[in-house]
Design an enzyme around this catalytic site. Sequence first.
Site, PDB file in Angstrom:
ATOM      1  CB  ALA A   2      -4.653   4.876  10.405  1.00 14.34           C
ATOM      2  N   GLY A  27      -7.025  -0.967   3.667  1.00 13.25           N
ATOM      3  CA  GLY A  27      -8.209  -0.284   4.157  1.00 13.25           C
ATOM      4  C   GLY A  27      -7.963   0.619   5.344  1.00 13.25           C
ATOM      5  CB  CYS A  61       1.313   8.045   9.592  1.00 10.22           C
ATOM      6  SG  CYS A  61       0.050   6.790   9.824  1.00 10.22           S
ATOM      7  CB  SER A 115      -6.589   0.399  11.743  1.00 10.18           C
ATOM      8  OG  SER A 115      -5.739   1.532  11.643  1.00 10.18           O
ATOM      9  NE  ARG A 171      -0.314   0.210   4.980  1.00 15.07           N
ATOM     10  CZ  ARG A 171       0.607   1.006   5.471  1.00 15.07           C
ATOM     11  NH1 ARG A 171       0.973   2.083   4.802  1.00 15.07           N
ATOM     12  NH2 ARG A 171       1.172   0.751   6.632  1.00 15.07           N
ATOM     13  CB  ILE A 200       5.854   2.441   9.604  1.00 13.53           C
ATOM     14  CG1 ILE A 200       5.789   1.103  10.357  1.00 13.53           C
ATOM     15  CG2 ILE A 200       6.246   3.596  10.527  1.00 13.53           C
ATOM     16  CD1 ILE A 200       7.157   0.595  10.777  1.00 13.53           C
ATOM     17  N   GLY A 255       1.934   5.084   1.619  1.00 14.23           N
ATOM     18  CA  GLY A 255       2.091   5.605   2.966  1.00 14.23           C
ATOM     19  C   GLY A 255       3.296   5.073   3.705  1.00 14.23           C
TER      20      GLY A 255
END
Length: 241
Positions: A147, A160, A178, A162, A75, A79, A77
């Site tokens: 997130a 997706g 992030c 969380s 994905r 961590i 982004g």
Amino acid sequence: MSELEFRTAGLGEDAVEYLAAWDLQREVHAGVVEGSRPGTVLLLEHPPVYTAGKRTDPHERPADPGGAAVVDVDRGGKITFHGPGQLVGYPIVRLPEHVRVVDYVRRVEEALIQACAELGVTTARVPGRSGVWLRADHRGPERKVAALGIRVSRGVTMHGFSLNCDVDLGWYDRFVPCGIADAGVTTLSAELDRRVGVEEAIPVVERHLRHYLAWEPYTPTPDYEPRPEPGRAPRIQLLTP
């Protein structure tokens, strides 16, 4: 097939290991791509795990992950963390012609914003930072409660969101979530001063996802003030965790 199917893949003692859930996502994704199964939302908990998106820098990985695995994922982004007490949702859905990726991300965010509101927590988006946020107040700085991190392949979504229900926030002390060091992380339980478990959140989140992933027009919740990611120009970041 237009019906959206929800599947609870494993909670609590049956929490799903991240790599096993990733394999399940691929299996469902293949079925949605070929049209043999409906759009599906997988709902689950993971044992403690850090997942590193494509923009994760080496120094952002936890020096001591506390026994949790650190998994590189496909994905966008940086961590983030998944673990017990956090509702993880993987919507695997075909995007209609009129829904762009940014529109999809905003719909998932809106579903979570409305779910948080129903549970008693006021949230909104922060332009420049994906996810669902609380304003700075007497409890602490601006902080994230949900997130997002997605991938779209062959017109069908993967990965997706969380939602932090009653996850142990100590896991977030081991890294910078992030890559954003000037804000905090919170849970529904911490904000409401009562336990909000994953089981309580599931039907609320499901109801709102069904509504916003029906692709009808909607009025979005007003944003908070923009906050560009550190070191990046102020613009919308679609694929951050």
